[in-house]
Enzyme design. Structure first.
Site, PDB file in Angstrom:
ATOM      1  N   ASP A 111      -1.975   5.387  -5.612  1.00 28.30           N
ATOM      2  CA  ASP A 111      -2.265   4.563  -4.433  1.00 28.30           C
ATOM      3  C   ASP A 111      -2.452   3.099  -4.809  1.00 28.30           C
ATOM      4  O   ASP A 111      -3.497   2.713  -5.341  1.00 28.30           O
ATOM      5  CB  ASP A 111      -3.521   5.089  -3.731  1.00 28.30           C
ATOM      6  N   ASP A 135       0.817  -1.196   0.000  1.00 27.30           N
ATOM      7  CA  ASP A 135       0.000   0.000   0.000  1.00 27.30           C
ATOM      8  C   ASP A 135       0.860   1.260   0.000  1.00 27.30           C
ATOM      9  O   ASP A 135       1.524   1.561   0.993  1.00 27.30           O
ATOM     10  CB  ASP A 135      -0.915  -0.008   1.230  1.00 27.30           C
TER      11      ASP A 135
END
Length: 484
Positions: A319, A102
């Site tokens: 992201d 992430d």
């Protein structure tokens, strides 16, 4: 370019390649004898050319050095997995944990024992584990009185436990899920790749010990042991290792878009031709970039540039923890309208749970337009139809494809998630404060495994030293000619 200039450029490229080891003195002009690798009148099968290329790539890979390697599992496909994850080892004796990769968060955390509302099984066909500081001989809980906790209060959402013994944290994610726990320090194990060998390494790092999870993190269908944050905080593993000189202050990934998924993630730089860069927006907590316009089939859409401006709750973020992609409200409608108008004569349009979808009887590549995102610095990201559409299944035997970009409901953000990031090399250059990318078949990364002598592990890399780039570019310019 005349042949003589080809040769001179080649000598310069070779000089750049070998100068780190020794000085090279040349007198110009110099003539090198070149010969065709294949006879002119003899046909060559594409498979044979691919085999030669792959053999060459393996030789290039063996020059890799000084990076930390993580093998990637999972896929972008929201119909199956919908996330990418890797395995990390923590504690003494070491224990394995599967953690989501992430770039939108900062901290590595794993579920701890005990843990409230933490899933105990996973639909990803992996075994879930929990970390227990009491069973690791090298673990130490970070106390509130430590300087580390004081720094964490400044860097992350951190507080102290009621009895003052634990440096506690609480994280909340964009999907409404959350986790809370406390910080520990323990041994982190990883593979350092130097030239053609792998070194098993370890370092003490600070990470989160989660004893509470909420919302989507409690669900079992895509459950993992934690999240591996690669954000900008000093508490990210990448920052901790780079601050000690263990890894460079740059990381890269190549996430496969195939059904099998996978790919590579490295603390280091993947150097490849045709990479374009755009600067990071300064003073932002995430990997914000300046998206300036969007074009469909080469036509710039009528979107107010202010829609993409960066502020505290607005802007464009890269992201990897987001499965799909999101367009700010002012950009979403022009985007969907332009695509729908382009294909209106070839498809039947419908809505599925509020998302625009299309029934098609032929290939999406033949019907749907190319989309181009234009960024600051002249960098462009070209999206093929399969990189902004998601197949939802079939309706009356006809394929249904839906817009993969969503409209964010609670904030005017544009978020480029795995739908867009897959099958591209992405480089997060924190030294020069920029992000780069180029298209790449990341499935090939899995196929090009290098066996390492004396180890059962494999390296999954297309890492090319910078000194090789000019050399490779010139080889392509020479076309069918190769060195003797």
């Amino acid at each position: 370019m005349p042949p003589s200039l080809h040769v001179r450029f080649l000598i310069l490229a070779l000089g750049a390649l070998f100068l780190p080891a020794a000085l090279v003195f040349c007198t110009f002009p110099v003539t090198l004898t070149l010969e065709r690798a294949f006879p002119v009148k003899q046909g060559v099968q594409l498979a044979e050319l691919r085999a030669r290329d792959r053999a060459r790539h393996r030789r290039i890979l063996q020059t890799v050095g000084g990076v930390v390697d993580f093998h990637v599992h999972g896929t972008y496909n929201p119909m199956t997995v919908g996330l990418y994850f890797t395995t990390v080892k923590l504690g003494s004796p070491p224990k394995e944990f599967n953690v989501q990769l992430d770039t939108g968060s900062d901290i590595l955390w794993v579920a701890c024992n005990p843990c409230d509302d933490c899933p105990t099984s996973s639909g990803l066909d992996i075994q879930l584990n929990s970390f227990d500081p009491a069973t690791s001989t090298t673990a130490s809980v970070i106390p509130c009185s430590s300087n580390t906790c004081s720094l964490a209060v400044e860097e992350t959402t951190t507080d102290c436990s009621s009895d003052g013994s634990h440096c506690s944290y609480s994280f909340h994610y964009g999907d409404g899920s959350g986790t809370s726990g406390y910080y520990v320090m323990d041994t982190f194990y990883f593979n350092t790749v130097f030239h053609s060998s792998i070194s098993n390494s370890s370092a003490s790092i600070i990470f989160g010990c989660s004893n509470h999870q909420s919302a989507d993190l409690t669900k079992t269908d895509r459950a993992v042991d934690g999240i591996f944050g690669f954000g900008k905080s000093k508490f990210s593993v990448a920052s901790q290792l780079s601050s000690r000189g263990i890894a460079p202050k740059i990381f890269s990934h190549c996430l496969s878009g195939s059904n099998a998924g996978g790919g590579i993630w490295v603390l280091g730089e993947i150097v490849a031709p045709n990479i374009v860069y755009t600067p990071l927006v300064p003073s932002q907590p995430h990997y914000n970039v300046n998206l300036q316009s969007i074009a469909v089939n080469g036509q710039i859409l009528p979107i107010d540039p202010a829609v993409f401006a960066t502020s505290s709750n607005q802007g464009t973020i890269i992201d990897s923890g987001t499965t799909l992609a999101y367009l700010a409200g002012g950009a979403y409608d022009p985007f969907v309208s332009a695509i729908s108008n382009t294909v209106s004569q070839s498809v039947r349009r419908l809505y599925f749970k509020g998302t625009p979808c299309y029934l098609i009887s032929s290939s999406v590549e033949e019907i749907f337009p190319v989309v181009t995102f234009n960024f600051e610095g002249g960098a462009t990201m070209v999206l093929k139809p399969v990189e902004y559409l998601v197949q939802e299944g079939y309706v009356d035997g006809t394929e249904s494809w839906c817009i993969g970009f969503q409209r964010p409901l609670d904030m005017p953000m544009t978020i480029l998630g795995d739908l867009v990031l897959r099958d591209k090399i992405f480089i997060y250059d924190l030294v020069n404060q920029r992000i780069g990318w180029t298209d790449y078949d990341c499935e090939f990364v899995n196929a090009g495994q290098l066996s390492v002598s004396g180890s059962s592990q494999n390296v999954h890399h297309v890492l090319i030293p910078a000194s090789f780039v000019a050399f490779l570019v010139h080889i392509w310019l020479l076309g069918e000619f190769l060195f003797l």
